[in-house]
Design a protein around this motif. Structure first.
Motif, PDB file in Angstrom:
ATOM      1  N   SER A  37    -128.935  74.143 -10.305  1.00 52.83           N
ATOM      2  CA  SER A  37    -128.405  74.693 -11.553  1.00 52.83           C
ATOM      3  C   SER A  37    -127.415  73.693 -12.134  1.00 52.83           C
ATOM      4  O   SER A  37    -126.926  72.798 -11.440  1.00 52.83           O
ATOM      5  CB  SER A  37    -127.730  76.043 -11.320  1.00 52.83           C
ATOM      6  N   GLN A  38    -127.119  73.846 -13.413  1.00 52.42           N
ATOM      7  CA  GLN A  38    -126.154  72.971 -14.079  1.00 52.42           C
ATOM      8  C   GLN A  38    -124.947  73.783 -14.510  1.00 52.42           C
ATOM      9  O   GLN A  38    -125.084  74.915 -14.974  1.00 52.42           O
ATOM     10  CB  GLN A  38    -126.768  72.310 -15.305  1.00 52.42           C
ATOM     11  N   ASP A  39    -123.763  73.173 -14.335  1.00 50.51           N
ATOM     12  CA  ASP A  39    -122.571  73.850 -14.825  1.00 50.51           C
ATOM     13  C   ASP A  39    -122.373  73.510 -16.305  1.00 50.51           C
ATOM     14  O   ASP A  39    -123.179  72.805 -16.906  1.00 50.51           O
ATOM     15  CB  ASP A  39    -121.345  73.494 -13.982  1.00 50.51           C
ATOM     16  N   ILE A  40    -121.310  74.009 -16.907  1.00 49.24           N
ATOM     17  CA  ILE A  40    -121.122  73.824 -18.352  1.00 49.24           C
ATOM     18  C   ILE A  40    -120.828  72.374 -18.728  1.00 49.24           C
ATOM     19  O   ILE A  40    -120.986  71.997 -19.889  1.00 49.24           O
ATOM     20  CB  ILE A  40    -120.010  74.748 -18.891  1.00 49.24           C
ATOM     21  N   LEU A  41    -120.451  71.547 -17.748  1.00 52.04           N
ATOM     22  CA  LEU A  41    -120.225  70.132 -18.021  1.00 52.04           C
ATOM     23  C   LEU A  41    -121.485  69.297 -17.818  1.00 52.04           C
ATOM     24  O   LEU A  41    -121.476  68.095 -18.050  1.00 52.04           O
ATOM     25  CB  LEU A  41    -119.107  69.604 -17.121  1.00 52.04           C
ATOM     26  N   GLY A  42    -122.558  69.926 -17.366  1.00 55.88           N
ATOM     27  CA  GLY A  42    -123.821  69.226 -17.185  1.00 55.88           C
ATOM     28  C   GLY A  42    -124.059  68.681 -15.791  1.00 55.88           C
ATOM     29  O   GLY A  42    -125.050  68.006 -15.553  1.00 55.88           O
TER      30      GLY A  42
END
Length: 70
Positions: A37-42
């Motif tokens: 998965s990716q967090d909000i910072l990529g």
């Protein structure tokens, strides 16, 4: 120096307790699945989990090193 295998955990089953339903089951390394998965910072994160055979909860396996012998 020769390498000597003491214990092969790829073959031996590993015991786990589901933190959702409390069922106790065993699994092998072949049963471990990976999810990314990716967090909000990529940044990409990988999660390893085993599906509980009873409730299908994604349980995170914790591998402990053997306690040091005194």
């Amino acid at each position: 120096m020769a390498i000597k295998i003491i214990k092969n955990t790829l073959i031996n089953p590993i015991e786990m307790t589901c933190d959702e339903c409390g069922s106790v089951f065993t699994f092998n390394y072949e049963d471990i699945k990976t999810r990314t998965s990716q967090d909000i910072l990529g940044f990409e994160r990988r999660f390893r989990y085993v599906g509980c055979p009873v409730c299908k909860h994604q349980c995170t396996p914790v591998f402990k090193k053997d306690e040091e012998k005194e």
